[in-house]
Scaffold this active site. Structure first.
Site, short mmCIF file in Angstrom:
data_model
loop_
_atom_site.label_atom_id
_atom_site.label_comp_id
_atom_site.label_asym_id
_atom_site.label_seq_id
_atom_site.Cartn_x
_atom_site.Cartn_y
_atom_site.Cartn_z
N HIS A 9 6.54 -57.13 -47.46
CA HIS A 9 6.77 -57.49 -46.05
C HIS A 9 8.16 -58.09 -45.94
O HIS A 9 8.35 -59.30 -46.12
CB HIS A 9 5.68 -58.48 -45.59
CG HIS A 9 5.73 -58.80 -44.12
ND1 HIS A 9 4.61 -59.18 -43.41
CD2 HIS A 9 6.75 -58.79 -43.22
CE1 HIS A 9 4.95 -59.40 -42.14
NE2 HIS A 9 6.24 -59.17 -42.01
N HIS A 11 11.79 -57.38 -43.63
CA HIS A 11 12.58 -56.66 -42.64
C HIS A 11 14.03 -56.68 -43.11
O HIS A 11 14.62 -57.76 -43.22
CB HIS A 11 12.48 -57.33 -41.27
CG HIS A 11 11.06 -57.43 -40.77
ND1 HIS A 11 10.51 -56.52 -39.91
CD2 HIS A 11 10.09 -58.34 -41.04
CE1 HIS A 11 9.25 -56.87 -39.66
NE2 HIS A 11 8.97 -57.97 -40.33
N HIS A 189 1.96 -55.05 -38.17
CA HIS A 189 1.83 -56.49 -37.99
C HIS A 189 0.62 -56.73 -37.07
O HIS A 189 0.50 -56.07 -36.03
CB HIS A 189 3.06 -57.07 -37.29
CG HIS A 189 4.27 -57.23 -38.17
ND1 HIS A 189 4.77 -56.22 -38.92
CD2 HIS A 189 5.07 -58.31 -38.39
CE1 HIS A 189 5.85 -56.65 -39.57
NE2 HIS A 189 6.05 -57.93 -39.26
N GLU A 192 -0.47 -62.28 -36.39
CA GLU A 192 0.57 -63.28 -36.68
C GLU A 192 0.49 -64.32 -35.56
O GLU A 192 0.09 -65.45 -35.78
CB GLU A 192 1.95 -62.61 -36.73
CG GLU A 192 3.10 -63.59 -37.02
CD GLU A 192 4.48 -62.93 -36.93
OE1 GLU A 192 4.61 -61.87 -36.29
OE2 GLU A 192 5.45 -63.51 -37.49
N ASP A 270 9.39 -61.86 -45.29
CA ASP A 270 9.53 -61.50 -43.87
C ASP A 270 11.01 -61.35 -43.49
O ASP A 270 11.53 -60.23 -43.52
CB ASP A 270 8.83 -62.55 -42.99
CG ASP A 270 8.37 -62.00 -41.64
OD1 ASP A 270 8.53 -60.80 -41.40
OD2 ASP A 270 7.84 -62.79 -40.82
N ASP A 271 11.66 -62.44 -43.12
CA ASP A 271 13.08 -62.42 -42.73
C ASP A 271 13.79 -63.56 -43.47
O ASP A 271 14.10 -64.60 -42.88
CB ASP A 271 13.20 -62.62 -41.21
CG ASP A 271 12.45 -61.55 -40.45
OD1 ASP A 271 12.97 -60.42 -40.36
OD2 ASP A 271 11.32 -61.82 -40.00
N1 ADE Z 1 10.46 -58.53 -36.76
C1 ADE Z 1 11.08 -59.18 -37.73
N2 ADE Z 1 10.30 -60.17 -38.20
C2 ADE Z 1 9.15 -60.12 -37.50
C3 ADE Z 1 7.94 -60.86 -37.53
N3 ADE Z 1 7.73 -61.89 -38.36
N4 ADE Z 1 6.98 -60.53 -36.65
C4 ADE Z 1 7.16 -59.52 -35.80
N5 ADE Z 1 8.26 -58.80 -35.75
C5 ADE Z 1 9.25 -59.08 -36.59
ZN ZN Z 2 7.36 -59.28 -40.28
#
Ligand code: ADE
Ligand code: ZN
Length: 334
Positions: A9, A11, A189, A192, A270-271
């Site tokens: 996971h 991005h 996703h 969340e 994630d990011d």
């Molecule tokens: N795009 C990038 N990170 C995300 C996240 N945590 N949830 C949904 N969309 C995303």
């Molecule tokens: Zn994500």
């Protein structure tokens, strides 16, 4: 040596570190509305998913050429390798680039410049997962899948991301059916910020094989039972959950309860440029804040390879699993 792990996971646009953002801005003559990297970092205080997404989309303005996407992915792979990532299944958001006049070819060919050399350069095997933006229309998702057709030999699966609440999975039923018919793997996703019903819908309507986040399944015991029974992997992102305020603090994260319930959990970043850490940092943080035992950490690493789309290379999966089994923990595990 860090614990070997797969990242499922991630991005790629969320790996854009402030330094690289300014470097690419200068290279491309793009003006960023921040005086420098310190001021930009100051903006990394998020209230929720949307407040993060606003900045995430804004900074993408610096990504214009194939080389930009190659540099972005290569920088991620170098950091991931240093934290024990051996296999990465990488999300990208083509609609966010197509909307700025950057073509699908530029994005995929650019990413591929880095991914195609990842094994030699970083010792990481990779897969690419094309995500649809759920706050865009179903028609736009279809057009995106069409635009990706010439590149499907490089794309393993599809996902669904961006603003969750108010955009239930069922909106994307047809494009997921079309992607399945093309032989693409399916993830989304769900749960969340959105309710547990979105997780059920992603399974029932979209036919997903993994759920990204899935955190809110814990509100629905029957759903937990189903996820355990069907061994549906969840790609959790603990530092992301804290930064986007889906949990109050890391110590409140339900990961231990989820593992105790028998869920097939994985830990991911994630990011990472925005949320304070890469895959190994997430492992280190849950070890520290949640007191996870070495057995639990090994289980998480093992799960990451079990949940990965390595069906086309079971020999490799077996090798990675053997590395996890043989791993000897030290104090500074990440
Ligand atoms: N795009 C990038 N990170 C995300 C996240 N945590 N949830 C949904 N969309 C995303
Ligand atoms: Zn994500």
């Amino acid at each position: 040596m860090p614990l070997p792990k797969a990242e499922l996971h991630l991005h790629v646009e969320g790996t854009l570190e402030p330094e690289l953002a300014f470097e690419l801005a200068a290279r491309n003559g793009v003006e960023l509305p921040y005086a420098g990297t310190d001021e930009l970092r100051e903006a990394y205080r998020f209230e929720d998913l949307q407040s993060f997404l606003d900045l995430y989309y804004e900074l993408m303005a610096v990504l214009l050429t194939e080389q930009d996407f190659a540099d972005l992915a290569d920088a991620y792979l170098a950091r991931a390798a240093a934290q024990g990532v051996r296999h990465a299944e990488i999300f990208f958001d083509p609609q966010a680039h197509l909307a700025r006049g950057v073509s699908m070819g530029t994005v995929v060919e650019g990413l591929w410049r880095a991914l195609g050399r990842s094994e030699e350069n970083h010792g990481i095997s990779t897969r690419l997962i094309l995500c649809f933006l759920r706050d865009e229309s179903a028609e736009s998702a279809f057009e995106t899948l069409e635009a990706a057709r010439p590149y499907l030999d490089r794309i393993t699966g599809i996902g669904l991301d961006s603003a969750e609440v108010g955009h239930p999975p069922a909106k994307f039923r047809r494009v997921y059916e079309a992607a399945a018919a093309l032989g693409l793997r399916r993830v989304a996703h769900a749960g969340e910020e959105g309710p547990p019903q979105y997780i059920t819908e992603a399974l029932d309507v979209l036919g997903v094989e993994r759920v990204d986040h899935g955190l809110r399944c814990m509100e629905d015991p029957a759903l937990v039972e189903r996820l355990v029974r069907d061994r549906v992997p969840l790609t959790l992102c603990p530092l992301s959950n804290v930064r986007l305020r889906t949990v109050d603090t890391l110590a409140d994260h339900p990961l231990p309860a989820m593992l105790d319930a028998g869920l097939l959990c994985t830990v991911n970043s994630d990011d990472p440029a925005y949320f304070g850490g890469y895959a190994g940092d997430n492992f280190a943080a849950v070890r520290r804040s949640l007191g996870l035992t070495e057995d639990r950490l090994r289980e998480l690493a093992r799960n990451s390879f079990l949940a990965s789309f390595l069906e086309d290379d079971e020999e490799r999966r077996a090798r990675y699993l053997a590395e996890v089994a043989a791993y000897e923990f030290g104090d500074a595990v990440s």
